[in-house]
Write a protein that holds these residues in place. Structure first.
Motif, short mmCIF file in Angstrom:
data_model
loop_
_atom_site.label_atom_id
_atom_site.label_comp_id
_atom_site.label_asym_id
_atom_site.label_seq_id
_atom_site.Cartn_x
_atom_site.Cartn_y
_atom_site.Cartn_z
N GLU A 60 0.82 -1.21 0.00
CA GLU A 60 0.00 0.00 0.00
C GLU A 60 0.85 1.27 0.00
OE1 GLU A 60 -3.97 1.75 2.28
OE2 GLU A 60 -2.97 -0.06 3.01
N GLN A 83 -14.03 -3.84 2.70
CA GLN A 83 -13.79 -2.61 3.43
C GLN A 83 -12.37 -2.10 3.20
OE1 GLN A 83 -16.12 -0.81 4.84
NE2 GLN A 83 -14.59 0.79 5.22
N LYS A 84 -11.42 -3.02 3.08
CA LYS A 84 -10.03 -2.62 2.82
C LYS A 84 -9.90 -1.99 1.45
CE LYS A 84 -5.64 -2.26 3.56
NZ LYS A 84 -5.15 -1.18 4.43
N ILE A 86 -12.27 -0.39 -0.12
CA ILE A 86 -12.92 0.92 -0.02
C ILE A 86 -11.97 1.94 0.61
CG2 ILE A 86 -14.77 2.21 1.15
CD1 ILE A 86 -16.52 -0.32 0.83
N GLU A 87 -11.31 1.53 1.67
CA GLU A 87 -10.38 2.45 2.36
C GLU A 87 -9.20 2.81 1.47
OE1 GLU A 87 -9.38 0.31 5.89
OE2 GLU A 87 -11.39 0.55 6.78
N SER A 88 -8.67 1.85 0.74
CA SER A 88 -7.53 2.10 -0.15
C SER A 88 -7.90 3.07 -1.27
CB SER A 88 -7.03 0.78 -0.76
OG SER A 88 -6.55 -0.08 0.25
N GLY A 90 -10.36 5.22 -1.20
CA GLY A 90 -10.59 6.53 -0.59
C GLY A 90 -9.29 7.29 -0.37
N ALA A 91 -8.26 6.58 0.11
CA ALA A 91 -6.96 7.22 0.35
C ALA A 91 -6.32 7.69 -0.94
CB ALA A 91 -6.04 6.23 1.07
#
Length: 359
Positions: A60, A83-84, A86-88, A90-91
């Motif tokens: 990442e 969820q991971k 989605i978070e990646s 988003g970042a």
């Protein structure tokens, strides 16, 4: 400078849609040119490069650094929890917004047979080989599209057009052994995918079903006639937006022998056959360049696939080396530079039509 922003899944209206990609529209041309003209050559080349993320992808921290350096145009997400992902995403979107760079194109191998491994915990949609009707296909696509939209993925590397469920690399990823059935069901998958706002990808051109072996492990060959190319005629005619070219070597074919190179690295196949003879005007993406034996043994395979005519370069081992190699070649070859610029404009156009870039 033309202002661009990262699209949001909460957006209610989008100026352009995937239906506009193949249609001439002066306003769309203006938008694409306006974005294109804000980029220097290094940034333009970066639009062609798709790196990897997820449990089987690059770390990442590496992917974020590439985004901060404006050295990639997109990311393919491999195995991981929803969820991971989605978070990646988003970042990465935050990095693009903060740095005011062209937003990234997010993709996934979300074929029915691979779907559960790409998004751990997602609803089981079964295997491609078990899809027998267009109605069943639509039900599967609607589930896949919904998951991809929720995650923030724009581009699905599916469906498989390869004939034969017996091939080592394809197996249950195929619709079966009957070409008519394969084309009908794959075309329905494409239409439903793109109507839902997700870019579809027909693969693996020029045909991976009737070959022996697995390109992940070794060089594989089409010996003689290209038996699966005709599968793509109807798909192209009906508006598929992208096609993936396989690392398959062709021999004993007077017209399309690739002289020991994989099809992905052959200008004869990518430009001569797919673009010129078959009239495909969409986005051509190479198969993965990081582990497949047929290309890892070559010197500078990422540059080769670009020179062959591929628009998107999937998972090169080194993104920075790839940019530098293309930049150096462009300085020596004006015709190649023109081709690269055309690829970049197509990619920007796709991003605008897919809502990646909010207008």
């Amino acid at each position: 400078m033309f202002l661009i922003s990262v699209s949001s899944t909460a957006q209610k209206a989008q100026k352009f849609s995937l239906n506009d990609f193949y249609t001439y529209d002066p306003e769309l041309e203006y938008v694409v040119d306006s974005i294109f003209n804000t980029l220097n050559d290094r940034q333009k080349i970066a639009q062609m490069i798709i790196t990897s993320a997820g449990e089987l992808g690059k770390p990442e921290v590496t992917v974020k650094k590439l985004a901060e350096q404006d050295a990639i145009g997109g990311v393919v997400f491999l195995k991981g929890a929803k969820q991971k992902h989605i978070e990646s995403i988003g970042a990465l979107n935050t990095i693009s917004a903060t740095n005011k760079t062209v937003p990234l194109l997010f993709s996934m191998d979300a074929e029915p047979s691979l779907f559960g491994s790409r998004i751990k915990g997602a609803k089981d949609v079964g295997k491609t080989i078990d899809i027998k009707t267009e109605e069943q296909s639509n039900e599967v696509v609607n589930v896949i599209n919904q998951e991809l939209r929720e995650i923030g993925v724009h581009h699905n590397y599916a469906p498989v057009l390869d004939i034969s469920s017996g091939n080592e690399a394809i197996k249950s990823r195929s619709y079966g052994d009957d070409p008519t059935t394969v084309v009908t069901l794959a075309n329905q998958f494409i239409q439903c995918t793109q109507e839902g706002g997700i870019i579809a990808t027909a693969k693996h051109f020029p045909g991976h079903g009737l070959v022996k072996g697995d390109t992940h492990k070794q060089s594989v060959y089409i010996d003689g006639k290209l038996q699966e190319v005709d599968n793509y005629k109807k798909i192209i005619e009906d508006g598929v937006l992208s096609i993936m070219v396989a690392h398959i070597t062709i021999k004993n074919n007077p017209e399309y022998d690739t002289n020991g190179l994989p099809s992905s690295c052959s200008r004869k196949i990518v430009t001569g056959l797919l673009k010129e003879k078959m009239g495909f005007k969409g986005i051509i993406i190479s198969d993965a360049l990081n582990i497949m034996k047929a290309v890892t043994i070559l010197d500078n395979a990422p540059l080769r696939v670009s020179k062959a005519g591929c628009d998107l370069i999937l998972m090169p081992r080194s993104e920075i080396k790839t940019i530098n190699a293309i930049l150096a070649e462009m300085k020596k070859d004006p015709d190649y530079k023109k081709q690269v610029m055309q690829s970049v404009k197509k990619i920007i156009r796709l991003k605008v039509c897919a809502g990646v870039v909010a207008i």
